[in-house]
Motif scaffolding. Sequence first.
Motif, short mmCIF file in Angstrom:
data_model
loop_
_atom_site.label_atom_id
_atom_site.label_comp_id
_atom_site.label_asym_id
_atom_site.label_seq_id
_atom_site.Cartn_x
_atom_site.Cartn_y
_atom_site.Cartn_z
N ARG A 3 7.03 13.91 18.43
CA ARG A 3 6.59 13.35 17.35
C ARG A 3 7.69 12.53 16.70
NH1 ARG A 3 1.46 12.86 14.19
NH2 ARG A 3 2.19 12.96 11.81
N PRO A 4 7.77 11.37 15.98
CA PRO A 4 8.67 10.88 15.46
C PRO A 4 8.61 11.39 14.23
CG PRO A 4 7.52 9.12 16.23
CD PRO A 4 6.73 10.12 16.61
N LEU A 5 10.06 11.30 13.56
CA LEU A 5 10.35 11.84 12.11
C LEU A 5 11.15 10.94 11.44
CD1 LEU A 5 10.59 14.29 9.80
CD2 LEU A 5 12.35 15.16 11.27
N VAL A 6 10.56 10.65 10.22
CA VAL A 6 11.65 9.76 9.24
C VAL A 6 11.79 10.58 8.24
CG1 VAL A 6 11.84 7.62 7.81
CG2 VAL A 6 10.62 7.65 10.39
N ALA A 35 1.38 8.20 12.91
CA ALA A 35 1.66 9.22 14.20
C ALA A 35 3.34 9.43 13.90
CB ALA A 35 1.30 8.43 15.41
N VAL A 36 3.47 9.87 12.51
CA VAL A 36 4.90 9.98 12.29
C VAL A 36 4.85 11.22 11.21
CG1 VAL A 36 5.10 8.29 10.62
CG2 VAL A 36 7.08 8.96 11.48
N ASP A 37 6.05 12.12 11.31
CA ASP A 37 6.11 12.82 10.39
C ASP A 37 7.43 12.25 9.36
OD1 ASP A 37 4.77 14.94 11.30
OD2 ASP A 37 6.10 15.76 12.66
N VAL A 38 7.00 12.61 7.89
CA VAL A 38 7.81 12.05 7.09
C VAL A 38 8.29 12.90 5.95
CG1 VAL A 38 7.65 10.34 4.82
CG2 VAL A 38 6.44 9.93 6.90
N MET A 39 9.68 13.04 5.63
CA MET A 39 10.06 13.85 4.52
C MET A 39 11.17 12.98 3.67
SD MET A 39 12.45 17.06 6.08
CE MET A 39 13.77 16.42 6.93
N VAL A 40 11.25 13.76 2.67
CA VAL A 40 12.12 13.22 1.68
C VAL A 40 13.10 14.37 1.21
CG1 VAL A 40 10.95 11.53 0.57
CG2 VAL A 40 10.54 13.95 -0.28
N CYS A 41 14.34 14.18 0.96
CA CYS A 41 15.26 15.30 0.66
C CYS A 41 16.04 14.81 -0.62
CB CYS A 41 16.45 15.26 1.73
SG CYS A 41 15.69 15.61 3.32
N PRO A 42 15.38 15.22 -1.96
CA PRO A 42 15.89 15.07 -3.16
C PRO A 42 17.25 15.81 -3.73
CG PRO A 42 13.63 15.73 -3.24
CD PRO A 42 14.11 15.98 -1.86
N PRO A 43 17.64 15.77 -4.37
CA PRO A 43 18.91 16.36 -4.87
C PRO A 43 18.19 17.86 -5.63
CG PRO A 43 19.01 14.21 -6.13
CD PRO A 43 17.83 14.33 -5.36
N PHE A 44 19.09 18.91 -5.36
CA PHE A 44 18.54 20.19 -5.53
C PHE A 44 17.64 20.48 -6.84
CE2 PHE A 44 22.59 22.09 -3.32
CZ PHE A 44 21.86 22.48 -2.35
N VAL A 45 18.23 19.86 -7.80
CA VAL A 45 17.48 20.28 -9.29
C VAL A 45 16.04 19.60 -9.16
CG1 VAL A 45 19.52 20.41 -10.53
CG2 VAL A 45 18.63 18.16 -10.15
N TYR A 46 15.60 18.57 -8.45
CA TYR A 46 14.53 18.13 -8.48
C TYR A 46 13.54 18.52 -7.38
CZ TYR A 46 17.11 14.70 -11.32
OH TYR A 46 18.03 14.09 -12.37
N LEU A 47 13.99 19.53 -6.60
CA LEU A 47 13.07 19.86 -5.46
C LEU A 47 11.90 20.49 -5.96
CD1 LEU A 47 16.00 21.57 -3.14
CD2 LEU A 47 14.40 19.47 -2.68
N ALA A 48 11.70 21.45 -6.91
CA ALA A 48 10.55 22.17 -7.18
C ALA A 48 9.47 21.18 -7.78
CB ALA A 48 10.84 23.26 -8.20
N GLU A 49 10.16 20.32 -8.46
CA GLU A 49 9.21 19.29 -9.11
C GLU A 49 8.43 18.30 -7.86
OE1 GLU A 49 10.62 18.23 -13.02
OE2 GLU A 49 9.52 16.30 -13.11
N ILE A 50 9.66 17.86 -7.09
CA ILE A 50 9.16 16.98 -6.02
C ILE A 50 7.96 17.71 -5.18
CG2 ILE A 50 9.82 15.58 -4.21
CD1 ILE A 50 10.68 14.34 -6.71
N ALA A 51 8.29 19.13 -4.82
CA ALA A 51 7.35 19.72 -4.12
C ALA A 51 6.27 19.91 -4.71
CB ALA A 51 7.94 21.37 -4.01
#
Length: 253
Positions: A3-6, A35-51
């Motif tokens: 399965r593709p991932l972006v 039909a694709v998995d999607v991910m975002v990688c924010p800066p550390f300090v924003y991870l919890a809020e983006i989660a």
Amino acid sequence: MRRPLVAGNWKLNGSRATGAALVRAIAGGIERSRAVDVMVCPPFVYLAEIAAALQGTGIWLGAQSVSAESGGAFTGEVAAAMLRDVGCSHVIVGHSERRALFGESDEVVAHKFMAVRAAALQPVLCVGETLDERRQGSTEDVVRRQLEAVLQRISIEKLGSAVIAYEPVWAIGTGQTATPEQAQAVHAFIRGLVAARSARMAAELRILYGGSVKGSNARALFAMPDIDGGLVGGASLDAADFLAICSAASGKT
Ligand code: PEP
């Protein structure tokens, strides 16, 4: 069938407000039946809020780096278990900016890889050559060395669902993309290195291409048989462009 991932690497960009708006726009625009998995990688300090903002969207959260240490007197570091604690599923290790600007050696990258696996997270291991190395014809030697530094330290099963990103350094943030054929050749080489240890792991391994991927070039890159999606820097900060890349990857299957 892989399965593709972006994955979007936001790097050192944005604020609480722009990150939240970006995630809202991506989540709102992504096809539910994709039909694709999607991910975002924010800066550390924003991870919890983006989660929290990603809850219910099916979009994964990744971190851009991690400490090789699991805890203790390491001022300024962030451990893999902490990343898991705030909702990350993946962690980028060995990005060329970490290697070049922060002196991360193959050995350090390998230890980070193992720290991520030990925390039951999935590493996204970046490999890739500089322009000089490509001109000298040493692309395969460099990629082999970077990959072997990890493979020599783990049993091949420990690769698990790890992801590899081939990112030619000369294509990162430059607007100069590897041609689909250039990228495919290195992706096939990487898969071959893994296949020498385990044909099954090689067949399942997702290998992403990274280096100035945009909505306009994504389809041609993802049409290549060994390119299983993209690790996207600049274009991941633009919701419309990122969504176009996701939809190009979705069309691969
Ligand atoms: C990256 O930093 O991983 C990357 C691929 O950046 P860009 O898409 O901007 O070239």
